[in-house]
Design a protein around this motif. Structure first.
Motif, PDB file in Angstrom:
ATOM      1  N   GLY A  93      41.998  44.325  34.162  1.00 41.49           N
ATOM      2  CA  GLY A  93      42.811  43.154  34.241  1.00 41.49           C
ATOM      3  C   GLY A  93      43.721  43.370  35.702  1.00 41.49           C
ATOM      4  O   GLY A  93      43.723  42.445  36.317  1.00 41.49           O
ATOM      5  N   GLU A  94      44.077  44.638  35.834  1.00 40.40           N
ATOM      6  CA  GLU A  94      44.667  44.726  37.264  1.00 40.40           C
ATOM      7  C   GLU A  94      43.546  44.587  38.389  1.00 40.40           C
ATOM      8  O   GLU A  94      44.096  44.209  39.275  1.00 40.40           O
ATOM      9  CB  GLU A  94      45.419  46.175  37.139  1.00 40.40           C
ATOM     10  CG  GLU A  94      46.376  46.633  36.183  1.00 40.40           C
ATOM     11  CD  GLU A  94      47.681  45.562  36.624  1.00 40.40           C
ATOM     12  OE1 GLU A  94      47.966  45.585  37.918  1.00 40.40           O
ATOM     13  OE2 GLU A  94      48.164  45.143  35.744  1.00 40.40           O
ATOM     14  N   GLU A  95      42.399  45.123  38.248  1.00 38.99           N
ATOM     15  CA  GLU A  95      41.383  44.841  39.077  1.00 38.99           C
ATOM     16  C   GLU A  95      41.220  43.155  39.463  1.00 38.99           C
ATOM     17  O   GLU A  95      41.270  42.820  40.541  1.00 38.99           O
ATOM     18  CB  GLU A  95      40.141  45.396  39.003  1.00 38.99           C
ATOM     19  CG  GLU A  95      38.941  45.368  39.859  1.00 38.99           C
ATOM     20  CD  GLU A  95      39.478  46.296  40.799  1.00 38.99           C
ATOM     21  OE1 GLU A  95      39.098  45.738  42.117  1.00 38.99           O
ATOM     22  OE2 GLU A  95      39.783  47.510  40.671  1.00 38.99           O
ATOM     23  N   MET A  96      41.359  42.513  38.342  1.00 39.80           N
ATOM     24  CA  MET A  96      41.244  40.999  38.448  1.00 39.80           C
ATOM     25  C   MET A  96      42.305  40.600  39.100  1.00 39.80           C
ATOM     26  O   MET A  96      42.024  39.774  40.222  1.00 39.80           O
ATOM     27  CB  MET A  96      41.237  40.364  36.875  1.00 39.80           C
ATOM     28  CG  MET A  96      40.969  38.966  37.002  1.00 39.80           C
ATOM     29  SD  MET A  96      39.586  38.411  36.590  1.00 39.80           S
ATOM     30  CE  MET A  96      39.318  38.780  34.944  1.00 39.80           C
ATOM     31  N   LYS A  97      43.478  40.796  38.820  1.00 43.86           N
ATOM     32  CA  LYS A  97      44.702  40.456  39.636  1.00 43.86           C
ATOM     33  C   LYS A  97      44.535  40.915  41.106  1.00 43.86           C
ATOM     34  O   LYS A  97      44.756  39.767  42.011  1.00 43.86           O
ATOM     35  CB  LYS A  97      46.118  40.796  38.912  1.00 43.86           C
ATOM     36  CG  LYS A  97      46.312  40.244  37.612  1.00 43.86           C
ATOM     37  CD  LYS A  97      47.599  40.712  37.239  1.00 43.86           C
ATOM     38  CE  LYS A  97      47.844  42.047  36.621  1.00 43.86           C
ATOM     39  NZ  LYS A  97      48.986  42.501  36.047  1.00 43.86           N
ATOM     40  N   LYS A  98      44.260  41.783  41.470  1.00 47.91           N
ATOM     41  CA  LYS A  98      44.090  42.333  42.817  1.00 47.91           C
ATOM     42  C   LYS A  98      43.025  41.467  43.619  1.00 47.91           C
ATOM     43  O   LYS A  98      43.019  40.917  44.742  1.00 47.91           O
ATOM     44  CB  LYS A  98      43.808  43.708  42.921  1.00 47.91           C
ATOM     45  CG  LYS A  98      43.692  44.207  44.330  1.00 47.91           C
ATOM     46  CD  LYS A  98      43.338  45.648  44.399  1.00 47.91           C
ATOM     47  CE  LYS A  98      43.146  46.274  45.510  1.00 47.91           C
ATOM     48  NZ  LYS A  98      42.233  45.522  46.778  1.00 47.91           N
ATOM     49  N   ASN A  99      41.829  41.379  43.080  1.00 45.79           N
ATOM     50  CA  ASN A  99      40.780  40.544  43.751  1.00 45.79           C
ATOM     51  C   ASN A  99      41.086  39.210  43.731  1.00 45.79           C
ATOM     52  O   ASN A  99      40.937  38.558  44.764  1.00 45.79           O
ATOM     53  CB  ASN A  99      39.536  40.737  42.675  1.00 45.79           C
ATOM     54  CG  ASN A  99      38.315  40.468  43.410  1.00 45.79           C
ATOM     55  OD1 ASN A  99      37.922  39.321  43.569  1.00 45.79           O
ATOM     56  ND2 ASN A  99      37.385  41.529  43.632  1.00 45.79           N
ATOM     57  N   SER A 100      41.547  38.480  42.811  1.00 41.82           N
ATOM     58  CA  SER A 100      41.869  37.100  43.060  1.00 41.82           C
ATOM     59  C   SER A 100      43.205  36.951  43.751  1.00 41.82           C
ATOM     60  O   SER A 100      42.865  35.913  44.552  1.00 41.82           O
ATOM     61  CB  SER A 100      42.138  36.303  41.516  1.00 41.82           C
ATOM     62  OG  SER A 100      43.255  36.898  41.025  1.00 41.82           O
ATOM     63  N   THR A 101      44.107  37.607  43.871  1.00 44.21           N
ATOM     64  CA  THR A 101      45.265  37.454  44.636  1.00 44.21           C
ATOM     65  C   THR A 101      44.674  37.554  46.326  1.00 44.21           C
ATOM     66  O   THR A 101      45.047  36.777  47.204  1.00 44.21           O
ATOM     67  CB  THR A 101      46.341  38.517  44.510  1.00 44.21           C
ATOM     68  OG1 THR A 101      46.688  38.215  43.150  1.00 44.21           O
ATOM     69  CG2 THR A 101      47.387  38.337  45.452  1.00 44.21           C
ATOM     70  N   ASP A 102      44.157  38.789  46.430  1.00 37.88           N
ATOM     71  CA  ASP A 102      43.490  39.073  47.780  1.00 37.88           C
ATOM     72  C   ASP A 102      42.734  37.784  48.387  1.00 37.88           C
ATOM     73  O   ASP A 102      42.358  37.687  49.451  1.00 37.88           O
ATOM     74  CB  ASP A 102      42.364  40.333  47.854  1.00 37.88           C
ATOM     75  CG  ASP A 102      43.355  41.600  47.569  1.00 37.88           C
ATOM     76  OD1 ASP A 102      44.574  41.522  47.815  1.00 37.88           O
ATOM     77  OD2 ASP A 102      42.639  42.416  47.518  1.00 37.88           O
ATOM     78  N   ALA A 103      42.044  37.042  47.406  1.00 38.25           N
ATOM     79  CA  ALA A 103      41.035  35.818  47.793  1.00 38.25           C
ATOM     80  C   ALA A 103      42.123  34.823  48.115  1.00 38.25           C
ATOM     81  O   ALA A 103      41.345  33.650  48.591  1.00 38.25           O
ATOM     82  CB  ALA A 103      40.271  35.409  46.707  1.00 38.25           C
ATOM     83  N   GLY A 104      43.300  34.952  47.880  1.00 41.09           N
ATOM     84  CA  GLY A 104      44.316  33.752  48.263  1.00 41.09           C
ATOM     85  C   GLY A 104      44.706  32.832  47.337  1.00 41.09           C
ATOM     86  O   GLY A 104      45.418  31.751  47.598  1.00 41.09           O
ATOM     87  N   VAL A 105      44.079  32.982  46.112  1.00 33.07           N
ATOM     88  CA  VAL A 105      44.264  32.080  45.042  1.00 33.07           C
ATOM     89  C   VAL A 105      45.863  32.384  44.302  1.00 33.07           C
ATOM     90  O   VAL A 105      45.869  33.599  43.951  1.00 33.07           O
ATOM     91  CB  VAL A 105      43.057  32.171  43.857  1.00 33.07           C
ATOM     92  CG1 VAL A 105      43.676  31.295  42.653  1.00 33.07           C
ATOM     93  CG2 VAL A 105      41.811  31.894  44.412  1.00 33.07           C
TER      94      VAL A 105
END
Length: 295
Positions: A93-105
C-alpha cells in the motif's frame, strides 16, 4: 486547458508487480501466457517470490488507475486528475501511494484495516504477459469514504468521471462507452455493426449522445457517432520494438481522456490514445518517459 481536478477516476487499485520470468516459473504456478485471471490459493506465494527478484518493478495499477496515470502524464497539468480506491495498510500500500503520487495523481485511498493491498502479478516472457490479480483490499471500498468532505470535494470539482470502462461527462459533448467484447450481446461479429448498435442504444437521461469507441489491437480503431462509423489506423510497431503489451488498452483510454477533457475533436482523442498505447508497449509495464511527445 484542463482545470485542476477536472478528471476523477474510481476503481480497483492493484499494485502491479512486474517481472520477466521463465518457463519454469510459469509451470510452477500453472500460468498460461496472454491470459488474465483471478488468483487462486496456489498463486498466492508467487507475489512475494516475484517481489524478491532483482528485476521486479512496482507500478500503481488496476485498469482505471493506469488510465488516470496516463491521462495525467499526457496533460502535464498539476492536479488535473484525481483517483479513489481501496488499499491495505501494508508495504504494498505504501508503494502504491508513493508510485501514484510521484505520477502526479491526486490520490485519496481508503485504507482497509484487515485486507492486504490488492496486487497483480505481471509475468512477462518474450514481450507477452500474463496477469494474475489478487483483488483483496481493492474489493473493500466503503461508501463512507466517498462521503467525507475532502473526498466529496473531488466529485464536485470534476467534470469527467472514469469508472471501469465507462466515460461519464457532464459537458454537452458526450457520454462515451469503450466496448471491447460486445459481439455476444449484439448477435453479430461485425465490429462496425457492434459499434453502431451500441452508439444507438437507449440512454435513460437522453440528455447527451452516445459515442462508441472499440479498439482492436493492431487493427483500426472503430468510432460510431451520430449514425456513422469511422475507422482510424493505429501506429504500427515493428515486433522487435515490442517490450510488453501490459496496460496498452488502459493507456489508450488515458490518452483519449487527456484530450476529451480539453474538448478536443474525437479524431484528436483517438490519435492521443493510439500514441499513448504505442509508447507503453515499448516499455515494461504501464510506464512512460518523463514527458510525452504528442502534438
Amino acid at each position: 486547458m484542463a482545470s485542476e481536478g477536472i478528471l476523477l477516476g474510481m476503481g480497483n487499485p492493484l499494485l502491479d508487480i512486474s517481472s520477466v520470468v521463465d518457463d519454469d516459473f510459469l509451470k510452477k504456478y500453472d500460468i498460461k501466457l496472454n491470459n488474465a485471471i483471478l488468483a487462486e490459493d496456489k498463486h498466492l506465494p508467487m507475489y512475494e517470490e516475484m517481489a524478491s527478484k532483482g528485476n521486479v518493478e512496482y507500478i500503481a495499477g488496476g485498469a482505471t488507475q493506469n488510465s488516470i496515470r496516463v491521462a495525467q502524464w499526457m496533460l502535464q497539468i498539476p492536479g488535473a486528475t484525481s483517483y479513489m480506491g481501496s488499499i491495505g495498510k501494508d508495504k504494498f500500500g505504501e508503494e502504491m501511494k508513493k508510485n501514484s503520487t510521484d505520477a502526479g495523481v491526486n490520490v485519496h485511498y481508503y485504507e482497509d484495516e484487515a485486507a492486504p493491498t490488492g496486487t497483480c502479478a505481471v509475468c512477462v516472457v518474450g514481450g507477452e504477459r500474463s496477469l494474475i490479480a489478487n483483488l483483496s483490499a481493492a474489493n473493500c471500498y466503503k461508501s463512507e469514504h466517498l462521503k467525507r468532505p475532502e473526498n466529496w470535494k473531488l466529485v464536485e470539482k470534476a467534470k469527467y468521471f472514469y469508472i471501469a470502462g465507462f466515460f461519464l461527462t457532464v459537458s454537452p459533448e458526450s457520454i462515451m462507452l469503450v466496448a471491447e467484447h460486445a459481439a455476444a450481446n449484439n448477435k453479430t461479429e461485425n465490429v462496425e455493426e457492434i459499434a453502431l448498435k451500441i452508439s444507438q442504444s437507449h440512454k435513460a437521461s437522453g440528455a447527451h449522445k452516445r459515442i462508441t469507441v472499440i479498439t482492436q489491437g493492431a487493427d483500426p480503431v472503430v468510432v460510431a457517432e451520430d449514425g456513422k462509423v469511422r475507422l482510424f489506423p493505429v501506429i504500427l510497431l515493428p515486433k522487435e520494438k515490442l517490450v510488453d503489451t501490459n496496460g496498452a488498452g488502459d493507456a489508450f483510454v488515458g490518452g483519449f481522456l487527456s484530450q476529451l477533457v480539453q474538448e478536443k475533436p474525437i479524431e484528436v482523442c483517438v490519435k492521443a490514445g493510439c500514441y499513448a498505447a504505442n509508447v507503453i508497449i515499448q516499455r515494461s509495464g504501464c510506464s512512460y518517459p518523463e514527458k510525452p511527445d504528442f502534438n
